[in-house]
Structure formats: structure tokens, C-alpha cells
Design a protein around this motif. Structure first.
Motif, PDB file in Angstrom:
ATOM      1  N   ASN A 154       9.943  -5.316  28.484  1.00  0.00           N
ATOM      2  CA  ASN A 154       8.895  -4.504  27.865  1.00  0.00           C
ATOM      3  C   ASN A 154       9.443  -3.708  26.688  1.00  0.00           C
ATOM      4  O   ASN A 154       8.805  -3.610  25.631  1.00  0.00           O
ATOM      5  CB  ASN A 154       8.303  -3.549  28.899  1.00  0.00           C
ATOM      6  CG  ASN A 154       7.205  -2.683  28.324  1.00  0.00           C
ATOM      7  OD1 ASN A 154       6.180  -3.159  27.860  1.00  0.00           O
ATOM      8  ND2 ASN A 154       7.430  -1.379  28.329  1.00  0.00           N
ATOM      9  N   MET A 155      10.662  -3.158  26.850  1.00  0.00           N
ATOM     10  CA  MET A 155      11.263  -2.372  25.776  1.00  0.00           C
ATOM     11  C   MET A 155      11.486  -3.223  24.535  1.00  0.00           C
ATOM     12  O   MET A 155      11.135  -2.830  23.417  1.00  0.00           O
ATOM     13  CB  MET A 155      12.581  -1.761  26.256  1.00  0.00           C
ATOM     14  CG  MET A 155      13.294  -0.884  25.225  1.00  0.00           C
ATOM     15  SD  MET A 155      14.392  -1.802  24.106  1.00  0.00           S
ATOM     16  CE  MET A 155      15.660  -2.362  25.252  1.00  0.00           C
ATOM     17  N   TYR A 156      12.065  -4.409  24.722  1.00  0.00           N
ATOM     18  CA  TYR A 156      12.308  -5.283  23.575  1.00  0.00           C
ATOM     19  C   TYR A 156      10.998  -5.750  22.935  1.00  0.00           C
ATOM     20  O   TYR A 156      10.897  -5.860  21.709  1.00  0.00           O
ATOM     21  CB  TYR A 156      13.150  -6.482  23.998  1.00  0.00           C
ATOM     22  CG  TYR A 156      14.621  -6.161  24.143  1.00  0.00           C
ATOM     23  CD1 TYR A 156      15.328  -5.582  23.100  1.00  0.00           C
ATOM     24  CD2 TYR A 156      15.312  -6.441  25.325  1.00  0.00           C
ATOM     25  CE1 TYR A 156      16.674  -5.275  23.224  1.00  0.00           C
ATOM     26  CE2 TYR A 156      16.659  -6.143  25.462  1.00  0.00           C
ATOM     27  CZ  TYR A 156      17.338  -5.555  24.407  1.00  0.00           C
ATOM     28  OH  TYR A 156      18.669  -5.249  24.527  1.00  0.00           O
ATOM     29  N   GLY A 157      10.002  -6.008  23.766  1.00  0.00           N
ATOM     30  CA  GLY A 157       8.699  -6.408  23.226  1.00  0.00           C
ATOM     31  C   GLY A 157       8.067  -5.313  22.394  1.00  0.00           C
ATOM     32  O   GLY A 157       7.583  -5.558  21.272  1.00  0.00           O
ATOM     33  N   ASN A 161      11.390  -7.019  19.168  1.00  0.00           N
ATOM     34  CA  ASN A 161      12.448  -8.028  19.253  1.00  0.00           C
ATOM     35  C   ASN A 161      12.131  -8.971  20.405  1.00  0.00           C
ATOM     36  O   ASN A 161      12.703  -8.869  21.493  1.00  0.00           O
ATOM     37  CB  ASN A 161      13.819  -7.369  19.451  1.00  0.00           C
ATOM     38  CG  ASN A 161      14.955  -8.315  19.129  1.00  0.00           C
ATOM     39  OD1 ASN A 161      14.895  -9.503  19.448  1.00  0.00           O
ATOM     40  ND2 ASN A 161      15.987  -7.811  18.486  1.00  0.00           N
ATOM     41  N   VAL A 162      11.219  -9.886  20.149  1.00  0.00           N
ATOM     42  CA  VAL A 162      10.753 -10.780  21.212  1.00  0.00           C
ATOM     43  C   VAL A 162      11.828 -11.788  21.596  1.00  0.00           C
ATOM     44  O   VAL A 162      11.834 -12.307  22.728  1.00  0.00           O
ATOM     45  CB  VAL A 162       9.457 -11.491  20.767  1.00  0.00           C
ATOM     46  CG1 VAL A 162       9.720 -12.525  19.695  1.00  0.00           C
ATOM     47  CG2 VAL A 162       8.743 -12.121  21.956  1.00  0.00           C
ATOM     48  N   ILE A 163      12.778 -12.068  20.700  1.00  0.00           N
ATOM     49  CA  ILE A 163      13.865 -13.010  21.018  1.00  0.00           C
ATOM     50  C   ILE A 163      14.738 -12.449  22.137  1.00  0.00           C
ATOM     51  O   ILE A 163      15.081 -13.147  23.101  1.00  0.00           O
ATOM     52  CB  ILE A 163      14.710 -13.299  19.764  1.00  0.00           C
ATOM     53  CG1 ILE A 163      13.863 -14.024  18.712  1.00  0.00           C
ATOM     54  CG2 ILE A 163      15.943 -14.130  20.121  1.00  0.00           C
ATOM     55  CD1 ILE A 163      14.567 -14.241  17.397  1.00  0.00           C
ATOM     56  N   TYR A 164      15.105 -11.162  22.033  1.00  0.00           N
ATOM     57  CA  TYR A 164      15.899 -10.525  23.089  1.00  0.00           C
ATOM     58  C   TYR A 164      15.102 -10.434  24.392  1.00  0.00           C
ATOM     59  O   TYR A 164      15.664 -10.577  25.483  1.00  0.00           O
ATOM     60  CB  TYR A 164      16.348  -9.128  22.653  1.00  0.00           C
ATOM     61  CG  TYR A 164      17.536  -9.114  21.712  1.00  0.00           C
ATOM     62  CD1 TYR A 164      17.943 -10.272  21.059  1.00  0.00           C
ATOM     63  CD2 TYR A 164      18.260  -7.954  21.482  1.00  0.00           C
ATOM     64  CE1 TYR A 164      19.028 -10.267  20.197  1.00  0.00           C
ATOM     65  CE2 TYR A 164      19.349  -7.934  20.616  1.00  0.00           C
ATOM     66  CZ  TYR A 164      19.723  -9.099  19.974  1.00  0.00           C
ATOM     67  OH  TYR A 164      20.798  -9.094  19.126  1.00  0.00           O
ATOM     68  N   ALA A 165      13.808 -10.167  24.264  1.00  0.00           N
ATOM     69  CA  ALA A 165      12.959 -10.114  25.460  1.00  0.00           C
ATOM     70  C   ALA A 165      12.974 -11.457  26.179  1.00  0.00           C
ATOM     71  O   ALA A 165      13.077 -11.517  27.417  1.00  0.00           O
ATOM     72  CB  ALA A 165      11.529  -9.733  25.066  1.00  0.00           C
ATOM     73  N   ALA A 186       5.062  -9.186  25.644  1.00  0.00           N
ATOM     74  CA  ALA A 186       6.031  -9.064  24.550  1.00  0.00           C
ATOM     75  C   ALA A 186       5.624  -9.945  23.373  1.00  0.00           C
ATOM     76  O   ALA A 186       5.687  -9.526  22.213  1.00  0.00           O
ATOM     77  CB  ALA A 186       7.428  -9.437  25.041  1.00  0.00           C
ATOM     78  N   TYR A 187       5.193 -11.161  23.667  1.00  0.00           N
ATOM     79  CA  TYR A 187       4.725 -12.057  22.598  1.00  0.00           C
ATOM     80  C   TYR A 187       3.419 -11.546  21.990  1.00  0.00           C
ATOM     81  O   TYR A 187       3.202 -11.670  20.783  1.00  0.00           O
ATOM     82  CB  TYR A 187       4.562 -13.480  23.128  1.00  0.00           C
ATOM     83  CG  TYR A 187       5.870 -14.233  23.189  1.00  0.00           C
ATOM     84  CD1 TYR A 187       6.442 -14.748  22.026  1.00  0.00           C
ATOM     85  CD2 TYR A 187       6.542 -14.413  24.392  1.00  0.00           C
ATOM     86  CE1 TYR A 187       7.648 -15.431  22.073  1.00  0.00           C
ATOM     87  CE2 TYR A 187       7.750 -15.084  24.449  1.00  0.00           C
ATOM     88  CZ  TYR A 187       8.303 -15.596  23.280  1.00  0.00           C
ATOM     89  OH  TYR A 187       9.506 -16.252  23.319  1.00  0.00           O
ATOM     90  N   PHE A 193       0.393 -14.867  19.369  1.00  0.00           N
ATOM     91  CA  PHE A 193      -0.652 -15.054  20.374  1.00  0.00           C
ATOM     92  C   PHE A 193      -0.626 -16.467  20.979  1.00  0.00           C
ATOM     93  O   PHE A 193      -0.841 -16.642  22.173  1.00  0.00           O
ATOM     94  CB  PHE A 193      -2.016 -14.765  19.751  1.00  0.00           C
ATOM     95  CG  PHE A 193      -2.094 -13.437  19.065  1.00  0.00           C
ATOM     96  CD1 PHE A 193      -1.895 -12.268  19.776  1.00  0.00           C
ATOM     97  CD2 PHE A 193      -2.323 -13.343  17.702  1.00  0.00           C
ATOM     98  CE1 PHE A 193      -1.945 -11.024  19.150  1.00  0.00           C
ATOM     99  CE2 PHE A 193      -2.383 -12.123  17.067  1.00  0.00           C
ATOM    100  CZ  PHE A 193      -2.191 -10.964  17.786  1.00  0.00           C
ATOM    101  N   GLU A 194      -0.359 -17.455  20.136  1.00  0.00           N
ATOM    102  CA  GLU A 194      -0.302 -18.829  20.649  1.00  0.00           C
ATOM    103  C   GLU A 194       0.830 -18.984  21.649  1.00  0.00           C
ATOM    104  O   GLU A 194       0.681 -19.672  22.667  1.00  0.00           O
ATOM    105  CB  GLU A 194      -0.122 -19.805  19.490  1.00  0.00           C
ATOM    106  CG  GLU A 194      -1.356 -19.943  18.605  1.00  0.00           C
ATOM    107  CD  GLU A 194      -1.179 -21.016  17.546  1.00  0.00           C
ATOM    108  OE1 GLU A 194      -0.428 -21.977  17.786  1.00  0.00           O
ATOM    109  OE2 GLU A 194      -1.800 -20.889  16.479  1.00  0.00           O
ATOM    110  N   GLU A 195       1.973 -18.366  21.370  1.00  0.00           N
ATOM    111  CA  GLU A 195       3.113 -18.465  22.278  1.00  0.00           C
ATOM    112  C   GLU A 195       2.802 -17.817  23.619  1.00  0.00           C
ATOM    113  O   GLU A 195       3.232 -18.310  24.671  1.00  0.00           O
ATOM    114  CB  GLU A 195       4.343 -17.812  21.646  1.00  0.00           C
ATOM    115  CG  GLU A 195       5.633 -18.054  22.403  1.00  0.00           C
ATOM    116  CD  GLU A 195       5.960 -19.530  22.545  1.00  0.00           C
ATOM    117  OE1 GLU A 195       6.428 -19.915  23.636  1.00  0.00           O
ATOM    118  OE2 GLU A 195       5.739 -20.298  21.585  1.00  0.00           O
ATOM    119  N   ALA A 196       2.060 -16.698  23.603  1.00  0.00           N
ATOM    120  CA  ALA A 196       1.663 -16.048  24.858  1.00  0.00           C
ATOM    121  C   ALA A 196       0.812 -16.997  25.696  1.00  0.00           C
ATOM    122  O   ALA A 196       0.999 -17.109  26.914  1.00  0.00           O
ATOM    123  CB  ALA A 196       0.897 -14.757  24.554  1.00  0.00           C
TER     124      ALA A 196
END
Length: 546
Positions: A154-157, A161-165, A186-187, A193-196
Motif C-alpha cells: 500500500n505504501m509503495y502504491g 512506485n507500483v514496480i516496488y509494490a 496500487a495499480y 487501470f487495465e493492469e488492475a
């Protein structure tokens, strides 16, 4: 009974009472009396002082809590865990101060300390601080439980920084709905949105069924992409899973239908909700306003007031926009000048901008100018906005179009020169339309589509049909360094016109068309497609970036 034990009992009792106090009410605890008792008995017990710190924080007395924290002869991890209390009352700066003291002192952090620290970073969107905490967790061999892992994701999102998440998520072998939902969120925060949605499809629902938070994220992702058919399918899964009456899910459904172009379904979903809050009402009013249904928005606002729901900052933004759509100048000014004060809502730049739009659209330019001169606010005029957001291409294009409409070609040239100097590129116009479970994407002046010649012919056909209704290509905002005929051709093949033409070709008569565009629709396309809707007897919804 000794004085010390009396104080201890009172601390415990009042601490328990404090946890039940409604926020943000003023504390009902006799804090000064506690200070006096503490001083008289010379209490130095860490347990008791921790209780008093906790009491101060829960009562919103963060300054006193910090002073007492600093005066403690010795501290332990419980003292530092008052950090969570700072989060609850929104005292993030004080929370950071406590966190820094904790880092300097030789204390062993526990799970609560790490969770509170990560939550603080999430609220502050402070990636550097979050990285330091994560590094400490690794350095001291802290074994991340599911809750701490979720807090890291959640913090990274939240910090962008979605890559670290994703890395934290991938390193976690135990999957559950909390972690799955957190990585989807996070995404979503990253506007991916598509990735989520793809993550949800990969995870499946058999082993880890979705909860209300999962559905809310998915529906809001669909709303941002305007995928109405997928939204209908997910609505069916919501009903099947038994989450129909969850407020969060209901709000997301209303938002999804409104942003996907089906205001009828948004209204129907709203009417069927068992519970509603200010978010529910705001979403419906905003949906009406964005569909140009100003009167319906105002009626919904009246019903909201009658239901006893208090309007907030967002409510007044959308209701002022609705007044702008309907031309209700006096009503809009009444909301701004009187009703906002009555509900103690302080107007900000967005509210002031709505009033300028309201007056300007009604032709009251002198009033609009006087309003801007006398308003006690810093306006985000184009030059100021460019300096504040130097890489936002939309601001440059808007200013260029303003100059072009006034035929100030030198101003247009200066704006474009500045864009080149700063390396700012105009986002290409892209529109897409869903037809029979397939998404068709179009760019301006498309040439790669296999049926492009037929699409061009359809565009010319519908434009010729709307000319007798008053359509004339609006070339004022187009490039000034080409002749008028070429500018008309450029306008004819904007991506949204191509998408609408293809929809007319490939869908049954009288069926609605839903088109989405990545940037703001131009005035020419807006006016032309309204007339195309009229001559084709089609319900057409264009959703752009605004």
C-alpha cells in the motif's frame, strides 16, 4: 490505597473513555488535573506516562503529548507506538518528528510500530521515508506478516512506485484477498487501470473470492476506462457474490455507470441502494452534471438536502457546474455566496472557477471580470499554470487555442516555441469504441485501419447531412500555417469522428454508441457529433479526459 495506584487506575479508566470519544470533539478529560496529580506524586513509571501520552493523542492534544514524550526519562516501543494516534488525528508532521526520534534511539520496533510508520509514509506520499523503513525491516530481520506486507504494498502504491509494490507482492507466497486487493489498488493509484483488471483476471475467484474492497477497485477501474459491457458483467458478479447492499460497492457501481455513459443505469442503481452517504449523492449529482443534465443534478441536490445529508466541498463544485449547464446564474451565486457559508465550506480555486464559467457562459463578461478582480484567491491563469506544471501539454494547447480563436498568430507561435524549447509534446488524439466485445482504436487521420477508406466515406456522408442543420467546420482553433481547406480536412478526420463513423457502420440502427477519447474533445467535434446524433437518431456518448 497509595496515591500512585489511584493515579494509575484513573489513567486506565480515562484512557478507556478517551478511546470512545467521538472525533473531532474537544476532550472532556480533565487534562490539567492529570498533570497536577502526575506532578504531586512524582510519577516516573513508563507505563503510566505511556497511558497519559496515549490519552493526550486520542483527545487531539498532540502538542502536549509530544512535550510529555520529550520529557520522559526513558522511552520504550510503547511510547513510540503513539505514532498511530498521530495518524488518527491527522497530525502527520508530529508523527514524522516522533518517527525520527525512534530511529535515533536504540529501540526494537514491533509490528505495530512498523505498521504505523508505513501508514504515515502512505499518508504523506513520502517514498524516501518509506524506503528507509523497508530497509530497516530487512536490516533487522523483521519477519513480515501478511498485515505488514500489505502495508508495504500500500505504501509503495500510494507513493507512486507500483514496480516496488509488485516486487513485494511477488515475494509473498501466501496469497489472500487482502494482499490481492492491495496490489490491485496500487495499480489503480498509478492509473494503470487495465493492469488492475488483468490482475483480477489472473487471480481468479475460486480460491480467493473478492470482497467489497476488491469490487470497488475493479468497478472504479472500469469507470476510468468506460468499459460499460465489462461493468455490466462485474455487476452480475457483485449480485451473485452477495455484495449488493454494501455502500462502498453501491457507490462504485453508480460511478461506473455514470462515467461509462449510462446515466439511466446510474440512477437505477442509486434508487436500489439500501444505504447512501455523501459520496453516493455526490457521485449521482456529478453524473447528471457531466451528462449535461443540469436540472436533474439540481433536483438531486434538493433531495439530498431533504434527506438530511450535509453538502461538502465536492458537492458544491458539481452543483455549481450544474448551474452553469442550466444557466441558473442567480441560483449559482446563492449557493456560492450564502449556502456554502451556511454549511461552513470554504470556497477554493475550483469553486471560484465555476463562478467565472457560470457568469461567462451567461454572457455576463463584465461581472465575470469584476469577480476575478475582487476575488481573494490566486488564479491559475495559463502563464502561471505553465510555470507550475511545465510538462503538462494540455495547458499549452489550451493557451494556443485561445490565441488562435482570437487570431493572435504570434501568440500561437510563441506558445509552440516554448513547447519545443521545454521538450513538451502534444499527446496524440486517440479514441476507441467497443463493438461486439472488441475494442477498435482510432488515431487522428488514421491510415492503418483495414476499412479506412469506407470510414472516411462515412465521415464525409454524415458531415454533408448535418451541414443543412447549421454545421460549419470550426477551423479557428486549428493550425494557422495551412490553408482553410486543409484545416477542414484535419477536423473531419479527428479520431472521435472516425470512431463514431465506424460505430454507425457496424452497429444496428438505433443502438447507442459509446466512444472514449484520451484528451479533451475539440469544439468542432463536440458540435458535429451532437448533430450526427440528431440525424442518425442515435444516443451517442463521448467520454474525454475531462
Amino acid at each position: 490505597m497509595s496515591a500512585l495506584s489511584v493515579i494509575e487506575q484513573r489513567l486506565l479508566k480515562w484512557n478507556k473513555v478517551a478511546s470512545l470519544l467521538p472525533k473531532p470533539n474537544k476532550p472532556l478529560i480533565p487534562i490539567d488535573r492529570l498533570n497536577e496529580l502526575l506532578k504531586l506524586s512524582r510519577v516516573k513509571d513508563v507505563f503510566q506516562i505511556n497511558s497519559l501520552i496515549n490519552l493526550y493523542v486520542k483527545c487531539g492534544e498532540t502538542v502536549r503529548a509530544r512535550k510529555l514524550f520529550d520529557l520522559m526519562p526513558e522511552r520504550n516501543v510503547v511510547s513510540c507506538s503513539a505514532l498511530s494516534g498521530y495518524l488518527e488525528c491527522g497530525a502527520f508532521k508530529e508523527g514524522v518528528d516522533v518517527l525520527r526520534r525512534m530511529a535515533y534511539e536504540d529501540l526494537v520496533w514491533d509490528n505495530i510500530t512498523y505498521l504505523s510508520s508505513l501508514r504515515l509514509c502512505s499518508n504523506l506520499r513520502d517514498l524516501d521515508l518509506g524506503l528507509q523503513i523497508h530497509s530497516r525491516m530487512i536490516r533487522f530481520g523483521f519477519s513480515c506478516e501478511v498485515e505488514a506486507t500489505g502495508a508495504l504494498i500500500n505504501m509503495y502504491g500510494k507513493c507512486g512506485n507500483v514496480i516496488y509494490a509488485q516486487r513485494v507482492y511477488d515475494d509473498t507466497h501466501a496469497q489472500n484477498i487482502v494482499l490481492n486487493t492491495t496490489i490491485m489498488d496500487a495499480y489503480f493509484q498509478d492509473k494503470s487501470f487495465e493492469e488492475a483488471l488483468n490482475l483480477f483476471a489472473k487471480m481468479g475467484t475460486k480460491d480467493v473470492p473478492p470482497n467489497e474492497f476488491t469490487f470497488a477497485i475493479l468497478l472504479n477501474s472500469i469507470a476510468e476506462l468506460s468499459l460499460l459491457k465489462q461493468g455490466d458483467l462485474l455487476h452480475g458478479l457483485v449480485l451473485k457474490s452477495g455484495y449488493k447492499n454494501h455502500l462502498m460497492v453501491g457507490n462504485a457501481l453508480v460511478n461506473m455507470y455514470a462515467k461509462s455513459g449510462s446515466i439511466v443505469d446510474a440512477r437505477k442503481t442509486f434508487s436500489g441502494m439500501a444505504f447512501r452517504d455523501i459520496i453516493t449523492w455526490n457521485t449521482l449529482i456529478c453524473g447528471f452534471s457531466h451528462h449535461g443534465l443540469g436540472k436533474e443534478a439540481l433536483e438531486a441536490f434538493d433531495r439530498m438536502m431533504y434527506a438530511g445529508e450535509f453538502p461538502n466541498r465536492i458537492t458544491f463544485i458539481v452543483i455549481l457546474q450544474a448551474c452553469c449547464h442550466t444557466g441558473f446564474v442567480e441560483r449559482g451565486l446563492y449557493y456560492f455566496d450564502q449556502l456554502m457559508k451556511q454549511f461552513d465550506v470554504q470556497p477554493d480555486l475550483q469553486h471560484y472557477t465555476c463562478i467565472v464559467g457560470l457568469l461567462s457562459k451567461a454572457g455576463l463578461f463584465e461581472k465575470a471580470e469584476n469577480f476575478m478582480r475582487t476575488a481573494l484567491i490566486e488564479w491559475d491563469v495559463a502563464e502561471y499554470a505553465m510555470e507550475k506544471h511545465p510538462k503538462d501539454s494540455g495547458i499549452y494547447i489550451l493557451l494556443s487555442n485561445i490565441h488562435a480563436r482570437s487570431r493572435e498568430w504570434e501568440g500561437v507561435a510563441n506558445v509552440r516555441s516554448l513547447m519545443n524549447k521545454r521538450g513538451v509534446k502534444k499527446d496524440p488524439g486517440v479514441s476507441w469504441i467497443g463493438i461486439r466485445n472488441q475494442t477498435h482504436v482510432f488515431l487522428a487521420e488514421e491510415s492503418q485501419h483495414p476499412e479506412i477508406m469506407l470510414i472516411y466515406a462515412k465521415v464525409k456522408e454524415v458531415l454533408s447531412k448535418i451541414r443543412p442543420l447549421g454545421y460549419s467546420p470550426d477551423v479557428a482553433g486549428d493550425f494557422h500555417d495551412i490553408d482553410e481547406e486543409e484545416r477542414e480536412d484535419n477536423l473531419s478526420y479527428h479520431s472521435e469522428k472516425l470512431a463514431v463513423a465506424y460505430g454507425l457502420m457496424k452497429t444496428p440502427e438505433n443502438s447507442p454508441l459509446y466512444v472514449t477519447k484520451n484528451v479533451r474533445i475539440c469544439d468542432d467535434c463536440h458540435f458535429a457529433i451532437k448533430l450526427i446524433s440528431k440525424v442518425s437518431k442515435r444516443y451517442i456518448v463521448i467520454r474525454d479526459s475531462h
